[in-house]
Design a protein around this motif. Structure first.
Motif, PDB file in Angstrom:
ATOM      1  N   ILE A   1      12.026   5.791   4.054  1.00 15.08           N
ATOM      2  CA  ILE A   1      12.930   6.067   5.177  1.00 15.08           C
ATOM      3  C   ILE A   1      14.363   6.205   4.674  1.00 15.08           C
ATOM      4  CG2 ILE A   1      13.916   5.040   7.279  1.00 15.08           C
ATOM      5  CD1 ILE A   1      11.017   3.923   7.774  1.00 15.08           C
TER       6      ILE A   1
ATOM      7  N   ASN B   1       7.443   2.649  -1.038  1.00 14.38           N
ATOM      8  CA  ASN B   1       7.230   1.821   0.146  1.00 14.38           C
ATOM      9  C   ASN B   1       7.950   2.434   1.349  1.00 14.38           C
ATOM     10  OD1 ASN B   1       9.889   0.581   0.605  1.00 14.38           O
ATOM     11  ND2 ASN B   1       9.469  -0.741  -1.146  1.00 14.38           N
ATOM     12  N   GLU B   2       7.507   2.068   2.535  1.00 17.04           N
ATOM     13  CA  GLU B   2       7.997   2.714   3.752  1.00 17.04           C
ATOM     14  C   GLU B   2       9.508   2.570   3.935  1.00 17.04           C
ATOM     15  OE1 GLU B   2       6.926   3.137   8.484  1.00 17.04           O
ATOM     16  OE2 GLU B   2       6.043   1.495   7.345  1.00 17.04           O
ATOM     17  N   GLN B   3      10.055   1.389   3.687  1.00 13.20           N
ATOM     18  CA  GLN B   3      11.500   1.193   3.860  1.00 13.20           C
ATOM     19  C   GLN B   3      12.290   2.108   2.931  1.00 13.20           C
ATOM     20  OE1 GLN B   3      11.514  -3.186   3.343  1.00 13.20           O
ATOM     21  NE2 GLN B   3      12.746  -3.193   5.221  1.00 13.20           N
TER      22      GLN B   3
ATOM     23  N   ASP C   1      -0.664  11.848   4.045  1.00 13.05           N
ATOM     24  CA  ASP C   1       0.400  11.127   3.347  1.00 13.05           C
ATOM     25  C   ASP C   1       1.551  12.085   3.033  1.00 13.05           C
ATOM     26  OD1 ASP C   1      -1.103   8.816   3.417  1.00 13.05           O
ATOM     27  OD2 ASP C   1      -1.471   8.732   1.245  1.00 13.05           O
TER      28      ASP C   1
ATOM     29  N   GLN D   1       1.048   6.883   4.135  1.00 18.83           N
ATOM     30  CA  GLN D   1       1.768   6.333   2.991  1.00 18.83           C
ATOM     31  C   GLN D   1       2.733   7.391   2.465  1.00 18.83           C
ATOM     32  OE1 GLN D   1      -0.927   3.688   0.401  1.00 18.83           O
ATOM     33  NE2 GLN D   1      -2.244   5.342   1.093  1.00 18.83           N
ATOM     34  N   TYR D   2       3.614   6.943   1.593  1.00 19.48           N
ATOM     35  CA  TYR D   2       4.564   7.826   0.933  1.00 19.48           C
ATOM     36  C   TYR D   2       4.345   7.756  -0.569  1.00 19.48           C
ATOM     37  CZ  TYR D   2       7.060   7.687   5.381  1.00 19.48           C
ATOM     38  OH  TYR D   2       7.390   7.779   6.708  1.00 19.48           O
TER      39      TYR D   2
END
Length: 156
Positions: free
Chosen positions: A146, A141-143, A48, A2-3
């Motif tokens: 990134i 969240n991942e998007q 993480d 996770q981030y």
């Protein structure tokens, strides 16, 4: 994996302070908000990724990336009467406050300012861009993680 985004006030503990620690690793203590505590205790996991964010200063924004190297455990400062984070209502048998250990992964050459994060049309869910979200620990969240990483690594 996770981030997360962890806020810190650079006059209290900065990215440079983390870089100067033995093995560039330190515990992330002093969290005294129940929702942020719950993240540290229940959701932040080994491995993480953590965006380090300088707040309450002239230049606010993301300054680096760290990795969680030890999952949530009782914050020792809650039991120390000499600590500014002392909590007389906390009990070692049932601690109130938790912390994690983080290791510096990268200090970015240039800060990604809050204004750039807020103006990015692809960043809409991050607590920083939502009104009333002031937590010192927040999921990313991942998007959006990134996207933030791309912005940070492509800065001139």
């Amino acid at each position: 994996m996770q981030y997360w985004l962890f806020k810190t006030e650079p006059d209290a503990f900065s990215i440079d302070d983390l870089a100067a620690m033995p093995e560039q690793t330190e515990h992330w203590d002093g969290i005294r908000n129940y929702q942020a505590r719950n993240f540290l205790r229940d959701q932040v996991k080994l491995g993480d990724q953590v965006f380090i964010y300088h707040s309450s200063c002239t230049d606010v924004g993301i300054v680096g990336l760290a990795k969680v190297v030890k999952e949530g455990y009782p914050d020792h400062s809650q039991f120390n009467p000499e600590s500014k984070y002392y909590d007389p209502k906390s009990n070692p048998d049932n601690p109130r406050w938790y912390m994690v250990d983080v290791k510096l992964q990268q200090k970015f050459a240039k800060l990604l300012p809050l204004s750039a994060i807020k103006s990015d049309p692809e960043i809409t869910e991050l607590g920083l861009v939502k009104k009333g979200h002031r937590l010192s620990i927040m999921p990313v969240n991942e998007q959006e993680a990134i996207r933030l990483l791309a912005r940070l690594t492509n800065q001139a």
